[in-house]
Write a protein that holds these residues in place. Structure first.
Motif, short mmCIF file in Angstrom:
data_model
loop_
_atom_site.label_atom_id
_atom_site.label_comp_id
_atom_site.label_asym_id
_atom_site.label_seq_id
_atom_site.Cartn_x
_atom_site.Cartn_y
_atom_site.Cartn_z
N VAL A 1 0.87 -1.17 0.00
CA VAL A 1 0.00 0.00 0.00
C VAL A 1 0.91 1.23 0.00
O VAL A 1 1.78 1.37 0.85
CB VAL A 1 -0.95 0.01 1.22
N ILE A 2 0.67 2.08 -0.96
CA ILE A 2 1.51 3.26 -1.15
C ILE A 2 0.64 4.51 -0.99
O ILE A 2 -0.41 4.62 -1.63
CB ILE A 2 2.15 3.24 -2.56
N ASP A 3 1.07 5.42 -0.11
CA ASP A 3 0.37 6.70 0.02
C ASP A 3 0.55 7.48 -1.27
O ASP A 3 1.68 7.66 -1.75
CB ASP A 3 0.91 7.51 1.19
N TYR A 4 -0.56 7.92 -1.83
CA TYR A 4 -0.55 8.64 -3.09
C TYR A 4 -1.44 9.86 -2.98
O TYR A 4 -2.66 9.77 -3.14
CB TYR A 4 -1.05 7.72 -4.23
N PRO A 5 -0.84 11.02 -2.67
CA PRO A 5 -1.64 12.24 -2.62
C PRO A 5 -2.14 12.58 -4.03
O PRO A 5 -1.36 12.64 -4.96
CB PRO A 5 -0.68 13.30 -2.11
N SER A 6 -3.43 12.75 -4.15
CA SER A 6 -4.01 13.05 -5.46
C SER A 6 -4.69 14.41 -5.41
O SER A 6 -5.34 14.75 -4.42
CB SER A 6 -5.05 11.99 -5.83
N PRO A 7 -4.58 15.19 -6.49
CA PRO A 7 -5.29 16.46 -6.53
C PRO A 7 -6.80 16.27 -6.70
O PRO A 7 -7.58 17.19 -6.48
CB PRO A 7 -4.69 17.17 -7.74
N GLU A 8 -7.21 15.04 -7.08
CA GLU A 8 -8.63 14.74 -7.26
C GLU A 8 -9.26 14.50 -5.90
O GLU A 8 -8.90 13.55 -5.20
CB GLU A 8 -8.82 13.51 -8.15
N ARG A 9 -10.20 15.32 -5.51
CA ARG A 9 -10.85 15.22 -4.20
C ARG A 9 -11.58 13.90 -4.01
O ARG A 9 -11.61 13.36 -2.91
CB ARG A 9 -11.83 16.38 -4.05
N ARG B 1 2.18 -4.70 -11.14
CA ARG B 1 3.56 -4.37 -11.49
C ARG B 1 4.10 -5.36 -12.51
O ARG B 1 3.52 -6.40 -12.77
CB ARG B 1 4.41 -4.40 -10.23
N GLY B 2 5.25 -5.03 -13.07
CA GLY B 2 5.89 -5.87 -14.07
C GLY B 2 6.17 -7.28 -13.58
O GLY B 2 6.17 -8.23 -14.37
N ASP B 3 6.40 -7.46 -12.27
CA ASP B 3 6.68 -8.79 -11.73
C ASP B 3 5.40 -9.54 -11.36
O ASP B 3 5.45 -10.65 -10.82
CB ASP B 3 7.60 -8.70 -10.52
N GLY B 4 4.23 -8.94 -11.63
CA GLY B 4 2.95 -9.58 -11.33
C GLY B 4 2.40 -9.26 -9.96
O GLY B 4 1.28 -9.64 -9.64
N SER B 5 3.16 -8.56 -9.13
CA SER B 5 2.67 -8.20 -7.80
C SER B 5 1.70 -7.02 -7.92
O SER B 5 1.68 -6.31 -8.92
CB SER B 5 3.83 -7.85 -6.86
N LEU B 6 0.90 -6.84 -6.87
CA LEU B 6 -0.06 -5.75 -6.83
C LEU B 6 0.41 -4.64 -5.91
O LEU B 6 1.02 -4.90 -4.87
CB LEU B 6 -1.41 -6.25 -6.32
N ALA B 7 0.08 -3.42 -6.28
CA ALA B 7 0.30 -2.27 -5.42
C ALA B 7 -1.01 -1.48 -5.39
O ALA B 7 -1.67 -1.33 -6.43
CB ALA B 7 1.42 -1.38 -5.96
N PHE B 8 -1.40 -1.06 -4.21
CA PHE B 8 -2.60 -0.24 -4.05
C PHE B 8 -2.14 1.16 -3.67
O PHE B 8 -1.39 1.34 -2.72
CB PHE B 8 -3.52 -0.80 -2.97
N TYR B 9 -2.61 2.13 -4.42
CA TYR B 9 -2.29 3.53 -4.19
C TYR B 9 -3.49 4.19 -3.53
O TYR B 9 -4.58 4.23 -4.11
CB TYR B 9 -1.95 4.23 -5.52
N LEU B 10 -3.30 4.67 -2.32
CA LEU B 10 -4.38 5.27 -1.54
C LEU B 10 -3.99 6.65 -1.07
O LEU B 10 -2.84 6.89 -0.72
CB LEU B 10 -4.69 4.40 -0.32
N PRO B 11 -4.96 7.57 -1.05
CA PRO B 11 -4.65 8.90 -0.53
C PRO B 11 -4.36 8.80 0.97
O PRO B 11 -5.02 8.03 1.68
CB PRO B 11 -5.90 9.71 -0.81
N PRO B 12 -3.37 9.53 1.43
CA PRO B 12 -3.05 9.49 2.86
C PRO B 12 -4.13 10.21 3.67
O PRO B 12 -4.93 10.99 3.14
CB PRO B 12 -1.72 10.22 2.95
#
Length: 110
Positions: free
Chosen positions: A30-38, A47-58
């Motif tokens: 899980v990666i904190d991803y600040p987005s300008p979209e409210r 990802r390229g290796d087949g793993s998943l990443a979830f991007y969530l606003p902090p």
């Protein structure tokens, strides 16, 4: 281990297991991803290796993160999950890169 090599989870498992355990079980970062979209509540990426990443606003409420992550897990593993509550929606991208609503299921969808 890649997401494709894992056993198919059940809806009960995705809904009931502690979230931290699920993320560890499936090797999801899980990666904190600040987005300008409210209205942005998260995104899943393979990802390229087949793993998943979830991007969530902090700094979002814990309940929101639970709802979003569990729904993205279900979509990622093709598990039919309960409909999301308003105002949440989960979309996937079609082969042309257009978003398609997947949860809640569109009216008339099987």
């Amino acid at each position: 281990m890649s997401a494709t090599a894992m056993q198919q989870p059940t809806v009960d498992h995705l809904m009931d297991a502690p979230l931290g355990d699920l993320l560890a079980e499936f090797g999801i970062e899980v990666i904190d991803y600040p987005s300008p979209e409210r209205d942005f509540t998260g995104a899943a990426a393979i990802r390229g290796d087949g793993s998943l990443a979830f991007y969530l606003p902090p700094n979002r409420p814990t309940a929101e993160r639970e709802i979003v992550v569990r729904s993205m897990l279900g979509q990622s593993f093709a598990v039919e999950m309960p409909d999301l509550p308003d105002p949440y929606q989960l979309s996937a991208f079609d082969t042309d890169g257009n978003p398609v609503l997947v949860n809640p299921r569109p009216v008339g969808a099987a």
